[in-house]
Write a protein that holds these residues in place. Structure first.
Motif, mmCIF file in Angstrom:
data_model
loop_
_atom_site.group_PDB
_atom_site.id
_atom_site.type_symbol
_atom_site.label_atom_id
_atom_site.label_comp_id
_atom_site.label_asym_id
_atom_site.label_seq_id
_atom_site.Cartn_x
_atom_site.Cartn_y
_atom_site.Cartn_z
ATOM 1 N N TYR A 20 0.832 -1.212 0.000
ATOM 2 C CA TYR A 20 0.000 0.000 0.000
ATOM 3 C C TYR A 20 0.865 1.260 0.000
ATOM 4 C CZ TYR A 20 -3.504 -3.426 1.187
ATOM 5 O OH TYR A 20 -4.317 -4.527 1.172
ATOM 6 N N GLN B 265 2.111 1.649 -3.519
ATOM 7 C CA GLN B 265 1.077 2.244 -4.387
ATOM 8 C C GLN B 265 0.914 3.747 -4.139
ATOM 9 O OE1 GLN B 265 -2.615 0.275 -3.459
ATOM 10 N NE2 GLN B 265 -1.802 -1.757 -3.956
ATOM 11 N N LYS C 224 -5.771 -4.356 6.130
ATOM 12 C CA LYS C 224 -5.769 -4.535 4.669
ATOM 13 C C LYS C 224 -7.154 -4.282 4.083
ATOM 14 C CE LYS C 224 -2.196 -7.717 3.302
ATOM 15 N NZ LYS C 224 -1.861 -9.116 3.029
ATOM 16 N N GLU C 225 -8.165 -4.792 4.795
ATOM 17 C CA GLU C 225 -9.546 -4.589 4.342
ATOM 18 C C GLU C 225 -9.812 -3.082 4.197
ATOM 19 O OE1 GLU C 225 -12.189 -7.150 6.668
ATOM 20 O OE2 GLU C 225 -13.799 -5.705 6.316
ATOM 21 N N ASP D 182 -7.734 -1.648 1.286
ATOM 22 C CA ASP D 182 -8.304 -2.048 -0.013
ATOM 23 C C ASP D 182 -9.501 -1.165 -0.370
ATOM 24 O OD1 ASP D 182 -6.468 -4.021 -0.625
ATOM 25 O OD2 ASP D 182 -7.586 -5.582 0.457
ATOM 26 N N GLN D 183 -10.299 -0.850 0.636
ATOM 27 C CA GLN D 183 -11.441 0.049 0.401
ATOM 28 C C GLN D 183 -10.955 1.420 -0.055
ATOM 29 O OE1 GLN D 183 -13.883 0.351 3.921
ATOM 30 N NE2 GLN D 183 -14.285 -1.857 3.953
ATOM 31 N N THR E 212 -8.165 2.109 -1.557
ATOM 32 C CA THR E 212 -7.579 2.012 -2.899
ATOM 33 C C THR E 212 -8.628 2.270 -3.968
ATOM 34 O OG1 THR E 212 -6.164 0.308 -1.974
ATOM 35 C CG2 THR E 212 -6.106 0.549 -4.344
ATOM 36 N N LYS E 213 -9.859 1.796 -3.673
ATOM 37 C CA LYS E 213 -10.934 1.934 -4.660
ATOM 38 C C LYS E 213 -11.448 3.367 -4.768
ATOM 39 C CE LYS E 213 -12.388 -2.797 -3.928
ATOM 40 N NZ LYS E 213 -12.918 -3.286 -2.653
#
Ligand SMILES: *Cc1c(COP(=O)(O)O)cnc(C)c1O
Length: 391
Positions: free
Chosen positions: A275, A278, A376-377, A380-381, A383-384
């Motif tokens: 992350y 990114q 991570k969950e 990941d949210q 990231t979207k």
């Protein structure tokens, strides 16, 4: 699952040593058998010239400022990104001035370039903080101190076991202060120590006298004088030997506690690295010169909104994540000193965007994996979502 933000690690010898103290009817006041043992331990393991146990890092810092005997009106440079104790210690004697300073973006430690800009004729000392147990660049800081003839006090409250190059934190400046508060890596519930790092008899004597209520009682106990008396101002900042017994057990397991924490820290760092790659968040950076002690694992988010959402998400999932320092310069007391919002943009941004994950020796692998999976969950949210990069 419920995971607390911190949990003291009990080694098993804490009660044994306290039992020994009581069974053998040793004195339970300050400077007893276990306090001497702790002093010897600290001096030997961390190469400290003279270690003195105190009731907290806050009192150690106060002691440090007092014994330097700085002239009235002297300025001491400190980061704004720290705990109130660092600055209280300067202001309590009511004769010294605080000068705030900005931090560096990688370590969140005081910025030597900004120190240089803030030095005036009145500057007499630097009070630096090793944030998260990651060392400041002590070569740069000691060079500045030498050039401008300044004393250096290290607030190494979070720094036990950590190093700058081959030297332990708290042993590099003139004076160093560590904490044994329950939230720190090694603990006696409350507690601290002052490290005196110069062969300066007068400085050592002043510390002993202040710590012993303004008397030369320590000299008396060493048999150097035949009665003790009130010789200066002082207070009582020495802990009971019961706490020292507890602390000795902790210190004897310091290597293991640090190793355990580092394992968790590296697990977090490796699991979340993608992350950072990114550009979504920033994770802690450890400079080459530093050997840290995994005191804090933090994530820097892009904005206060993201950080607040992250804190709520983790909380809802039973994870005791938390934020950290609220800057001092624009706190109510800081504003009284003439500072205002916007004076230290990086400090303000970091304060808004930083989140700390739970980390403590004794955390199970299952618990670690749970923290990672929920984090991570969350990431990941993010990231979207659009525009989610850490600048
Ligand atoms: C914890 C902490 C202190 C205060 O330590 P106490 O032992 O609770 O007085 C001071 N400075 C820093 C940087 C700290 O993290």
């Amino acid at each position: 699952m419920r995971i607390k933000f911190f949990k003291p690690y009990l080694t098993g010898n804490e009660l044994k040593y306290i039992q020994e103290l009581l069974t053998n009817e040793r004195d339970v006041g300050g400077d007893g058998y276990y306090t001497q043992k702790v002093h010897e331990f600290l001096e030997k393991k961390y190469h400290v010239k003279k270690a003195l146990l105190t009731t907290s890092c806050s009192t150690s810092l106060e002691l440090a400022v007092r014994i330097l005997n700085l002239p009235k009106g002297s300025e001491i440079i400190v980061p704004s990104f720290t705990f109130s104790s660092t600055v209280n210690a300067i202001l309590l004697p009511d004769s010294l001035k605080v000068v705030f300073c900005e931090i560096e973006k990688d370590t969140l430690n005081i910025d030597p370039k900004d120190i240089e800009r803030k030095i005036t004729e009145k500057t007499k000392a630097l009070m630096i903080v090793h944030y998260a147990g990651v060392s400041c660049d002590m070569d740069k800081i000691m060079r500045l101190a030498k050039k401008h003839n300044l004393k250096v006090i290290e607030d190494a409250a979070q720094g036990i076991e950590a190093k700058f190059k081959d030297k332990y934190l708290g042993t590099i400046g003139d004076l160093g202060c560590v904490s044994f508060h329950e939230t720190k890596n090694i603990t006696s519930g409350e507690g601290g120590a002052l490290f005196i790092n110069r062969d300066d008899k007068e400085l050592m004597e002043r510390a002993e006298i202040f710590r012993e209520k303004g008397t030369n009682r320590s000299k008396f106990f060493r048999g150097e004088i035949d009665k003790y008396s009130w010789v200066d101002l002082g207070s009582s900042v020495l802990p009971s030997d019961i706490l020292a017994a507890f602390l000795l057990a902790q210190l004897e397991s310091a290597n293991m506690i640090t190793k355990e924490r580092l394992k968790i820290y590296n697990f977090y760092k490796n699991s979340l690295a993608k992350y950072e790659n990114q550009g979504l968040v920033k994770l802690p950076t450890i400079p080459k010169y530093a050997k840290h002690n995994a005191h804090i694992f933090y994530i820097l988010f892009k904005s206060l909104e993201q950080r607040s959402a992250a804190l709520s998400f983790l909380k809802e999932n039973g994870i005791g994540a938390t934020f950290h320092y609220v800057p001092l310069h624009n706190a109510p007391e800081g504003k009284k000193l003439g500072y205002k919002d916007g004076d230290f943009p990086l400090t303000e941004k970091v304060s808004n965007c930083l989140l700390r994950l739970p980390i403590y020796a004794g955390m199970s692998v299952r618990e670690q994996k749970y923290v990672i999976s929920k984090t991570k969950e969350l990431l990941d949210q993010l990231t979207k979502q659009k525009g989610g990069t850490y600048a």
